[in-house]
Design a protein around this motif. Structure first.
Motif, mmCIF file in Angstrom:
data_model
loop_
_atom_site.group_PDB
_atom_site.id
_atom_site.type_symbol
_atom_site.label_atom_id
_atom_site.label_comp_id
_atom_site.label_asym_id
_atom_site.label_seq_id
_atom_site.Cartn_x
_atom_site.Cartn_y
_atom_site.Cartn_z
ATOM 1 N N GLU A 439 -52.090 24.321 -21.773
ATOM 2 C CA GLU A 439 -52.851 24.329 -23.017
ATOM 3 C C GLU A 439 -52.495 25.526 -23.900
ATOM 4 N N ASN A 443 -50.658 25.269 -27.500
ATOM 5 C CA ASN A 443 -51.422 25.658 -28.687
ATOM 6 C C ASN A 443 -50.729 26.755 -29.482
ATOM 7 N N LYS A 447 -50.002 25.752 -33.339
ATOM 8 C CA LYS A 447 -50.627 26.567 -34.387
ATOM 9 C C LYS A 447 -49.654 26.806 -35.535
ATOM 10 N N TRP A 452 -53.955 22.001 -33.942
ATOM 11 C CA TRP A 452 -54.674 22.804 -32.969
ATOM 12 C C TRP A 452 -55.368 21.895 -31.963
ATOM 13 N N ASN A 454 -58.380 21.497 -29.737
ATOM 14 C CA ASN A 454 -59.724 22.035 -29.551
ATOM 15 C C ASN A 454 -60.261 21.571 -28.204
ATOM 16 N N ASN A 456 -63.659 21.621 -25.808
ATOM 17 C CA ASN A 456 -65.087 21.927 -25.801
ATOM 18 C C ASN A 456 -65.545 22.443 -24.432
ATOM 19 N N ILE A 461 -60.905 17.383 -25.010
ATOM 20 C CA ILE A 461 -60.037 17.930 -26.047
ATOM 21 C C ILE A 461 -59.908 16.984 -27.230
ATOM 22 N N SER A 462 -59.555 17.561 -28.349
ATOM 23 C CA SER A 462 -59.237 16.790 -29.549
ATOM 24 C C SER A 462 -58.138 17.535 -30.289
ATOM 25 N N GLU A 464 -56.632 18.580 -33.764
ATOM 26 C CA GLU A 464 -57.102 18.750 -35.138
ATOM 27 C C GLU A 464 -55.970 19.201 -36.048
ATOM 28 N N THR A 466 -55.183 21.477 -39.049
ATOM 29 C CA THR A 466 -55.747 22.606 -39.800
ATOM 30 C C THR A 466 -55.011 22.852 -41.110
#
Length: 478
Positions: A439, A443, A447, A452, A454, A456, A461-462, A464, A466
Motif C-alpha cells: 500500500e 500510494n 500520489k 490516492w 484511501n 478506512n 479501500i477506495s 480517489e 485528487t
C-alpha cells in the motif's frame, strides 16, 4: 496427417462421437494420450473422466488390442498394422470457456478436452471433419479448407483453437492493416454492431500500435452469452472463447465484454507467443510449473483496462472504477498473504483456482496487475515518461515471442532493468519474490499522478482522484 471426425452422437444426452484415424504406422507399440489439462488454466482437469466408450479397430474393422496404462494414456499393439481407427464417445455438458457442450442447436468443442494424440506424431498436420447440419455456421480460428472441414498445421494448433457451431451464430468483422478480426455471438443478446465494431477497432489498434505488429493473419472473438450469470474468457493462438451472462444485464454485460476482450486479445502476444521457457512446448501429460504467472496474467490484467482507456473506449471515470476494483480485491483479500507471487505462480497447479486457506496465496491476476502498475510508474517517473512497461513488453516480444524462445524470470528482470537503466533488485525482491505489503509503495507513486488509495479504519479501500488534470496522469493513461 492425423484425421479426426466429430458428430453429436446423442445431442439430447450431450455425447460427442469422435473418430481418430492414424495411418503410416511404423511401430509395434503406439501410445495414445488425451491431455490432462488445457492452456490458459494451469490445473489438471483430467478430461479422460468424460470418456464413456473407447475402442480401436484396424482398417478391416477387426478389434485391436490395447491397454490403459495411465488415467489418460493407452498402449496399442500395432505390429503389422499400417492404419488404425480409434472411436470414443465424450460427454460434453459444460458451458464455460474451456470445456465442451452439445445440444440440438449447439456444437461447442475445445479440442484439447476430447481429441487424443499419438505419441511422437504431434507435429503432423491434423484434419477435422464436422458431421453437423448444413445450416450450422462455424466460429473457429482454424482454416476451413472445405465445407465443415478444418485444418491445423499440427496438434498444438489444433488444441489451441476452440470451435463454436450453431445455426444461430451471428458475426461481423473489422480490419486493422491486413489483419481481419471477426466478432461472433451466440445467445439471446441484441448486439449493437456499430458500437461493438467501433470500440473493438479502437482498442485493437492501440494494442497493435504498442506492440508493433500482430502475430496472426486473422483473429476471432467467439462470444457465448448465457441467460445465467457467468464471466469467463480463455486465450488462444488466434482466437478467444468468452462466456458471459446473464443476457439481461445490459450495460454491465457490455462493460464485462470490453474488459475480457481487451485482456484476451493482449494474450495473443503475452503467453500465446511470449511464453515462459517452462511451457515451450506445452507438456499435456502433467503439470508445467512456472514462476512467472504474474507476467502472463498480471501484466495482461493491468493492460486490459489500460488499453481501453488509452483508446478512448473507457473514460477516466470508467478506468478508475476498474483499477479501483483490482486494488480492492488485492489489498482487501490477500494483501497480507504469506506467499510471494513466484510461489503463487508455482502453486497454481495445486490450488490456484479454488478457495485458499486464510492468508496463504496471492492472486497472480490481481497482485500481478498491482506490481505491473508499480513497475510501469517506477520506470515512467525515472525517465520522465520516455520509457515505460510498454518498452519492456515490446522487448519481450522482439527477443522471445517473435523468435519462439521461452523466457525465464531472470530474462524478465534483465529486460526490465535495461529499460529502467539500473538495478531493480529492490522491486523484484520485495514485489515479486517477497510478500511485503504494497500500500505505501503504491500510494507514493499514485500520489504523483493525482490518485490516492484511501484506507478506512476497517481496512476497506477506495481509489480517489485528487487531481484529474495531473500531467503525469495524462501521460500515463493517454
Amino acid at each position: 496427417m492425423i484425421h479426426y471426425s466429430i458428430e453429436a452422437d446423442n445431442s439430447q444426452n450431450h455425447f460427442l462421437k469422435i473418430e481418430m484415424e492414424i495411418a503410416k504406422i511404423d511401430k509395434d507399440i503406439l501410445e495414445i494420450q488425451l491431455p490432462a489439462w488445457r492452456p490458459g488454466r494451469y490445473e489438471l482437469q483430467h478430461f479422460a473422466r468424460n470418456i464413456q466408450k473407447f475402442e480401436i479397430f484396424d482398417e478391416k474393422g477387426k478389434p485391436v488390442i490395447f491397454k490403459k496404462i495411465l488415467k489418460d494414456r493407452w498402449t496399442v499393439e500395432t505390429r503389422g498394422l499400417d492404419k488404425i481407427k480409434l472411436f470414443l464417445t465424450y460427454y460434453a455438458n459444460v458451458q464455460n470457456a474451456g470445456s465442451s457442450y452439445v445440444d440440438e442447436k449447439t456444437l461447442y468443442v475445445n479440442f484439447v478436452n476430447c481429441l487424443p494424440y499419438a505419441e511422437g506424431r504431434m507435429d503432423e498436420p491434423c484434419l477435422v471433419n464436422l458431421k453437423i447440419p448444413g445450416n450450422f455456421q462455424i466460429a473457429c480460428g482454424l482454416e476451413q479448407i472445405k465445407e465443415k472441414q478444418l485444418f491445423a498445421k499440427d496438434y498444438y494448433e489444433l488444441v489451441d483453437s476452440p470451435l463454436l457451431a450453431s445455426p444461430l451464430l451471428v458475426h461481423e468483422k473489422y480490419q486493422v492493416g491486413e489483419v481481419n478480426f471477426f466478432i461472433w455471438f451466440l445467445g439471446d443478446y441484441a448486439v449493437n454492431w456499430e458500437k461493438v465494431k467501433s470500440d473493438f477497432l479502437k482498442f485493437t489498434e492501440v494494442q497493435i500500435a504498442m506492440m508493433g505488429d500482430f502475430p496472426e493473419k486473422d483473429y476471432h472473438f467467439i462470444n457465448w452469452i448465457l441467460p445465467t450469470p457467468y464471466y469467463h474468457g480463455v486465450e488462444h493462438k488466434n482466437s478467444t472463447m468468452i462466456v458471459l451472462g446473464p443476457d439481461s444485464e445490459g450495460e454491465g454485460l457490455y462493460s464485462d465484454l470490453l474488459g475480457v476482450s481487451s485482456h484476451e486479445l493482449f494474450h495473443t502476444w503475452n503467453i500465446c507467443k511470449i511464453r515462459p521457457v517452462e511451457m515451450l512446448p506445452y507438456n499435456f501429460t502433467r503439470e508445467n510449473y512456472f514462476p512467472t504467472g504474474f507476467v502472463a496474467e498480471g501484466v495482461t490484467t493491468y493492460y486490459g483496462d489500460l488499453f481501453l482507456k488509452r483508446s478512448g473506449v473507457f473514460s477516466l471515470e470508467d478506468y478508475i472504477k476498474e483499477l479501483g476494483t483490482i486494488l480492492k480485491r488485492h489489498f482487501e483479500q490477500d494483501g497480507r498473504a504469506f506467499q510471494s507471487l513466484i510461489e503463487s505462480s508455482f502453486d497454481l497447479w495445486l490450488d490456484g483456482y479454488a478457495p485458499a486457506i486464510p492468508d496463504r496465496r496471492v492472486s497472480i491476476y490481481q497482485k500481478g496487475a498491482v506490481v505491473a502498475l508499480i513497475l510501469d510508474l517506477t520506470i515512467r517517473f525515472k525517465t520522465n515518461h520516455e520509457k515505460s512497461l510498454d518498452d519492456v513488453m515490446q522487448m519481450m516480444w522482439e527477443r522471445f515471442g517473435k523468435k519462439t524462445k521461452g523466457y525465464s524470470l531472470q530474462d524478465y528482470q534483465i529486460i526490465s532493468e535495461e529499460v529502467y537503466g539500473e538495478s531493480l533488485d529492490y522491486y523484484f525482491d520485495n514485489c515479486i519474490a517477497g510478500n511485503k505489503p504494497l500500500e505505501e509503495e503504491l500510494n507514493s507513486l499514485l500520489k504523483k499522478t493525482g490518485l490516492w488509495i484511501n484506507i478506512n479504519e476497517e481496512g476497506k479501500i477506495s481509489l480517489e482522484v485528487t487531481d484529474p488534470e495531473n500531467e503525469n496522469l495524462k501521460k500515463w493513461l493517454n
